[in-house]
Scaffold this active site. Structure first.
Site, mmCIF file in Angstrom:
data_model
loop_
_atom_site.group_PDB
_atom_site.id
_atom_site.type_symbol
_atom_site.label_atom_id
_atom_site.label_comp_id
_atom_site.label_asym_id
_atom_site.label_seq_id
_atom_site.Cartn_x
_atom_site.Cartn_y
_atom_site.Cartn_z
ATOM 1 N N ARG A 58 19.461 -52.966 -40.077
ATOM 2 C CA ARG A 58 18.015 -52.928 -39.841
ATOM 3 C C ARG A 58 17.244 -52.423 -41.054
ATOM 4 N NH1 ARG A 58 18.099 -48.927 -34.925
ATOM 5 N NH2 ARG A 58 19.072 -47.843 -36.665
ATOM 6 N N LYS A 157 36.784 -48.136 -34.876
ATOM 7 C CA LYS A 157 36.937 -47.111 -33.862
ATOM 8 C C LYS A 157 35.651 -46.290 -33.789
ATOM 9 C CE LYS A 157 38.512 -43.073 -34.585
ATOM 10 N NZ LYS A 157 38.013 -41.935 -35.371
ATOM 11 N N HIS A 187 42.763 -46.996 -38.917
ATOM 12 C CA HIS A 187 43.097 -47.054 -40.349
ATOM 13 C C HIS A 187 44.399 -46.318 -40.683
ATOM 14 C CE1 HIS A 187 41.125 -43.093 -40.627
ATOM 15 N NE2 HIS A 187 41.733 -42.940 -41.776
ATOM 16 N N LYS A 191 48.035 -47.052 -43.636
ATOM 17 C CA LYS A 191 48.581 -46.132 -44.648
ATOM 18 C C LYS A 191 50.034 -46.514 -44.938
ATOM 19 C CE LYS A 191 45.653 -42.238 -43.247
ATOM 20 N NZ LYS A 191 44.850 -41.763 -44.333
ATOM 21 N N GLU A 225 43.001 -31.148 -41.208
ATOM 22 C CA GLU A 225 41.985 -31.498 -42.211
ATOM 23 C C GLU A 225 41.274 -30.242 -42.682
ATOM 24 O OE1 GLU A 225 39.757 -35.369 -41.498
ATOM 25 O OE2 GLU A 225 39.993 -34.576 -39.480
ATOM 26 N N ASP A 244 38.384 -38.348 -31.017
ATOM 27 C CA ASP A 244 38.264 -38.778 -32.411
ATOM 28 C C ASP A 244 39.627 -39.015 -33.063
ATOM 29 O OD1 ASP A 244 36.813 -39.300 -34.827
ATOM 30 O OD2 ASP A 244 37.355 -37.306 -35.566
ATOM 31 N N HIS A 249 44.758 -42.085 -33.840
ATOM 32 C CA HIS A 249 45.691 -41.818 -34.939
ATOM 33 C C HIS A 249 46.964 -41.080 -34.490
ATOM 34 C CE1 HIS A 249 42.249 -43.137 -37.022
ATOM 35 N NE2 HIS A 249 41.664 -41.981 -37.225
ATOM 36 N N LYS A 349 39.912 -29.750 -37.528
ATOM 37 C CA LYS A 349 39.057 -29.788 -38.717
ATOM 38 C C LYS A 349 38.887 -28.365 -39.233
ATOM 39 C CE LYS A 349 36.662 -34.067 -37.915
ATOM 40 N NZ LYS A 349 37.230 -34.843 -39.014
HETATM 41 P P1 NDP Z 1 26.426 -44.753 -39.502
HETATM 42 O O1 NDP Z 1 25.857 -43.738 -38.590
HETATM 43 O O2 NDP Z 1 26.282 -44.547 -40.973
HETATM 44 O O3 NDP Z 1 25.819 -46.142 -39.034
HETATM 45 C C1 NDP Z 1 25.998 -47.389 -39.688
HETATM 46 C C2 NDP Z 1 24.692 -48.133 -39.652
HETATM 47 O O4 NDP Z 1 24.387 -48.458 -38.309
HETATM 48 C C3 NDP Z 1 23.523 -47.315 -40.151
HETATM 49 O O5 NDP Z 1 23.393 -47.424 -41.552
HETATM 50 C C4 NDP Z 1 22.371 -47.915 -39.413
HETATM 51 O O6 NDP Z 1 21.909 -49.053 -40.100
HETATM 52 C C5 NDP Z 1 22.962 -48.391 -38.106
HETATM 53 N N1 NDP Z 1 22.636 -47.420 -37.064
HETATM 54 C C6 NDP Z 1 22.784 -46.081 -37.103
HETATM 55 N N2 NDP Z 1 22.372 -45.514 -35.957
HETATM 56 C C7 NDP Z 1 21.965 -46.522 -35.173
HETATM 57 C C8 NDP Z 1 21.420 -46.602 -33.868
HETATM 58 N N3 NDP Z 1 21.254 -45.501 -33.129
HETATM 59 N N4 NDP Z 1 21.128 -47.805 -33.359
HETATM 60 C C9 NDP Z 1 21.316 -48.911 -34.084
HETATM 61 N N5 NDP Z 1 21.802 -48.896 -35.351
HETATM 62 C C10 NDP Z 1 22.114 -47.735 -35.878
HETATM 63 O O7 NDP Z 1 27.946 -44.960 -39.101
HETATM 64 P P2 NDP Z 1 29.220 -45.025 -40.008
HETATM 65 O O8 NDP Z 1 28.998 -45.973 -41.112
HETATM 66 O O9 NDP Z 1 29.684 -43.662 -40.293
HETATM 67 O O10 NDP Z 1 30.289 -45.633 -38.969
HETATM 68 C C11 NDP Z 1 30.220 -46.953 -38.505
HETATM 69 C C12 NDP Z 1 31.315 -47.157 -37.470
HETATM 70 O O11 NDP Z 1 32.569 -46.896 -38.079
HETATM 71 C C13 NDP Z 1 31.206 -46.190 -36.283
HETATM 72 O O12 NDP Z 1 31.641 -46.837 -35.140
HETATM 73 C C14 NDP Z 1 32.163 -45.075 -36.673
HETATM 74 O O13 NDP Z 1 32.662 -44.422 -35.555
HETATM 75 C C15 NDP Z 1 33.255 -45.863 -37.397
HETATM 76 N N6 NDP Z 1 33.993 -45.032 -38.341
HETATM 77 C C16 NDP Z 1 33.346 -44.390 -39.360
HETATM 78 C C17 NDP Z 1 34.071 -43.607 -40.247
HETATM 79 C C18 NDP Z 1 33.396 -42.935 -41.389
HETATM 80 O O14 NDP Z 1 34.117 -42.278 -42.175
HETATM 81 N N7 NDP Z 1 32.074 -43.056 -41.559
HETATM 82 C C19 NDP Z 1 35.543 -43.438 -40.106
HETATM 83 C C20 NDP Z 1 36.106 -44.180 -39.028
HETATM 84 C C21 NDP Z 1 35.350 -44.952 -38.183
HETATM 85 P P3 NDP Z 1 20.420 -49.586 -39.961
HETATM 86 O O15 NDP Z 1 19.567 -48.474 -39.461
HETATM 87 O O16 NDP Z 1 20.100 -50.006 -41.352
HETATM 88 O O17 NDP Z 1 20.561 -50.709 -38.997
HETATM 89 C C1 BG6 Z 2 38.584 -40.809 -38.730
HETATM 90 C C2 BG6 Z 2 37.944 -39.707 -37.946
HETATM 91 O O1 BG6 Z 2 39.038 -41.810 -37.869
HETATM 92 O O2 BG6 Z 2 39.708 -40.285 -39.444
HETATM 93 C C3 BG6 Z 2 37.515 -38.583 -38.876
HETATM 94 O O3 BG6 Z 2 36.801 -40.230 -37.279
HETATM 95 C C4 BG6 Z 2 38.680 -38.106 -39.701
HETATM 96 O O4 BG6 Z 2 36.973 -37.512 -38.122
HETATM 97 C C5 BG6 Z 2 39.361 -39.273 -40.384
HETATM 98 O O5 BG6 Z 2 38.192 -37.191 -40.669
HETATM 99 C C6 BG6 Z 2 40.647 -38.820 -41.050
HETATM 100 O O6 BG6 Z 2 41.159 -39.870 -41.817
HETATM 101 P P1 BG6 Z 2 42.089 -39.565 -43.080
HETATM 102 O O7 BG6 Z 2 42.488 -40.911 -43.546
HETATM 103 O O8 BG6 Z 2 41.227 -38.825 -44.072
HETATM 104 O O9 BG6 Z 2 43.208 -38.725 -42.599
#
Ligand code: NDP
Ligand code: BG6
Length: 499
Positions: A58, A157, A187, A191, A225, A244, A249, A349
């Site tokens: 968005r 996830k 993920h 590994k 962690e 989580d 995992h 954590k």
């Molecule tokens: P973000 O919170 O950064 O969200 C990703 C994008 O989604 C945002 O940039 C935003 O884009 C859009 N967004 C955020 N909140 C909302 C909302 N309430 N409604 C609609 N759109 C929204 O998430 P992550 O990138 O951290 O994670 C994305 C997915 O990956 C999640 O399901 C997370 O659980 C999973 N994940 C993330 C990890 C990580 O390390 N970040 C690790 C493992 C899994 P915009 O506003 O531009 O549309």
């Molecule tokens: C993600 C969890 O799936 O795995 C995080 O949402 C966590 O909370 C991460 O920190 C750990 O991944 P890694 O590869 O750093 O062990």
């Protein structure tokens, strides 16, 4: 093209056919931290050649904005390991669509510009509540069916919040895609060291005969962690460590250690064996006098000499939150092989160090000849698979101390990836993305696997539903976890490995 990673060696040599990957949530953390760097690395190593990346989110960015941000993150991440020319070539392949996820607008554009391509991949990297609207829109806009194209969808996830929501998400996905088109990411399976568990167990003849309750006393799985919840307060408040980390995992690591040998290395053969382990998990109850689960939350503390705040003071966290940031538990797998062997799992954590390991502790000899005269207790043989960091395998056994004595001391036999192999392992996301592009689902989770894992975890969570506050302990950030963690080991005369 169906290739098997485990039978093909460490490097996949095939390159996928030309494809378009659409990243929903491309403006977010995961996209910047993992997906774009993984795609860039696959590109610079010639694993992917002809492709287009479409960021969909968005945020009101243009394609030029997205390219600029991508260039900056490549620069920060890869620095001198890459050239300006490689970056420029990569950026040529990038586009961006700014639109809401739940209206037709962006999908119409997607269809107009990219739907004629032969292979389309959709990657769901938004917060999970947007998965269903995106899947619906893809279906409604006929972006999932065509005689001339193939379609795949990758789902991040968490896959659901409990067994019911996971089932709903599965049925939504499977109303539009076939199971073979769906790639559910965990993920940890990407590994290198996790994949090596199967190679270690089934590629060597000597372990299988002793891999059972006759020889193994117990198994400890640790995912510790140092990091806190970073900027993910609102997500973590609805998840906690059990959802989580355990649901995905830790249970995946458990499956790799406990599964039976598959008949072959076909994706379904491996996944069938993992599902059997999950089905055999004995439901946990918390009403026994010996606790089987300890939940805890971090207080303020010191990590690497720096003060870190308590979980309750983190951004977007309820100051009275009763969410756990640490959990440890005792599990049993009710099968012939594992009957009576406790599996101790822990994750948390803000602990003293980052460590993921699986440690198999063997039974002590039936008759003790040594180590009695001076009442030194005998150390059990231990096989430890270190998943990260310092990836490797260590076997600990007893040896005679040199000199005129029968005294013993435990010593280590070590293998480390760093010193045995010159090649650096690919990042988990690189491995998973490439496998998915090559249609190999071995390292992805099947629908029934996810549902079984949730079944176990939902039952566990329901045990704390009414008194989660009473069942929460605390630990200082930078420590090894709550003192009460030893309680789940007490009935088995075991102790946690040192963190
Ligand atoms: P973000 O919170 O950064 O969200 C990703 C994008 O989604 C945002 O940039 C935003 O884009 C859009 N967004 C955020 N909140 C909302 C909302 N309430 N409604 C609609 N759109 C929204 O998430 P992550 O990138 O951290 O994670 C994305 C997915 O990956 C999640 O399901 C997370 O659980 C999973 N994940 C993330 C990890 C990580 O390390 N970040 C690790 C493992 C899994 P915009 O506003 O531009 O549309
Ligand atoms: C993600 C969890 O799936 O795995 C995080 O949402 C966590 O909370 C991460 O920190 C750990 O991944 P890694 O590869 O750093 O062990």
């Amino acid at each position: 093209m169906q290739k098997n990673p485990l039978s093909e060696g460490l490097t996949a040599h095939n390159t996928p056919e030309p494809f378009v990957i659409v990243i929903f949530g491309a403006s977010g953390d995961l996209s910047a931290k993992k997906l774009i760097p993984a795609l860039f690395s696959l590109f610079t190593h010639n694993h992917i050649i002809d492709f287009t990346i479409v960021g969909f989110a968005r945020s009101r960015w243009s394609s030029s904005d997205f390219k600029e941000k991508t260039a900056a993150l490549i620069h920060n991440r890869f620095g001198t390991q890459t050239t300006e020319q490689e970056t420029a070539e990569f950026l040529k392949r990038i586009h961006y669509i700014s639109a809401p996820y739940d209206t037709d607008e962006g999908y119409t554009l997607l269809k107009k510009k990219f739907a004629a391509q032969k292979h389309l991949i959709y990657y769901l990297a938004t917060p999970p509540h947007m998965y269903e609207p995106i899947i619906s829109q893809l279906g409604k806009n006929r972006l999932t069916q065509s005689a001339d194209s193939t379609f795949k969808i990758v789902v991040e996830k968490p896959f659901g919040h409990d067994v019911t929501s996971a089932k709903l998400l599965n049925s939504k996905l499977l109303s539009i895609f076939k199971e073979t088109q769906v790639y559910r990411i965990d993920h940890y399976l990407g590994k290198e060291t996790v994949q090596n568990i199967i190679v270690f167990r089934f590629g060597n003849g000597i372990y299988e005969p002793i891999w059972n309750n006759r020889y193994i006393d117990h198994v400890q799985i640790t995912v510790a962690e140092k990091a806190g919840i970073e900027m993910r307060g609102s997500y973590y408040e609805n998840a906690g460590a059990i959802r989580d980390m355990v649901q995905n995992h830790l249970l995946q690591l458990l499956c790799m250690v406990a599964m039976e040998a598959p008949n072959d290395l076909e994706p379904d053969s491996i996944r069938n064996e993992k599902v059997k382990v999950l089905k055999a998990l004995r439901p946990i109850t918390v009403d026994s006098p010996q606790p089987a689960v300890i939940r805890a939350q971090y207080r303020a503390g010191i990590i690497d000499g720096e003060k870190v705040k308590a979980y309750r003071k983190e951004d977007k966290v309820d100051p009275h939150s009763i969410i756990e940031t640490y959990v440890c538990m005792r599990l049993f797998i009710d099968t012939w092989r594992w009957s009576g062997v406790p599996f101790f799992l822990r994750t948390g954590k803000r602990l003293s160090r980052r460590l993921t390991e699986i440690s198999i502790q063997f039974k002590t000899p039936p008759h003790l000849l040594f180590g009695q005269a001076d009442s030194t207790p005998i150390s059990p043989n231990t096989l430890t698979l270190t998943i990260q960091p310092d990836e490797g395998i260590t076997f600990r056994f007893n040896s005679k101390l040199p000199g005129f004595t029968t005294k013993m001391r435990a010593v280590n036999m070590n293998f480390t990836y760093g010193s045995s192999f010159a090649e650096k392992s690919p990042d988990a996301y690189e491995r998973l993305l490439l496998d998915m592009m090559l249609n190999d689902a071995t390292l992805f989770t099947r629908n029934d696997e996810i549902e079984q894992a949730w079944k176990f975890v939902s039952q566990l969570i329901s045990c704390f539903k009414n008194d989660a506050d009473k069942n929460l302990f605390f630990y200082n950030a930078g420590s090894a976890g709550p003192e009460e963690a030893h309680l789940i080991m007490t009935p088995y005369n075991s102790t946690w490995r040192k963190l």
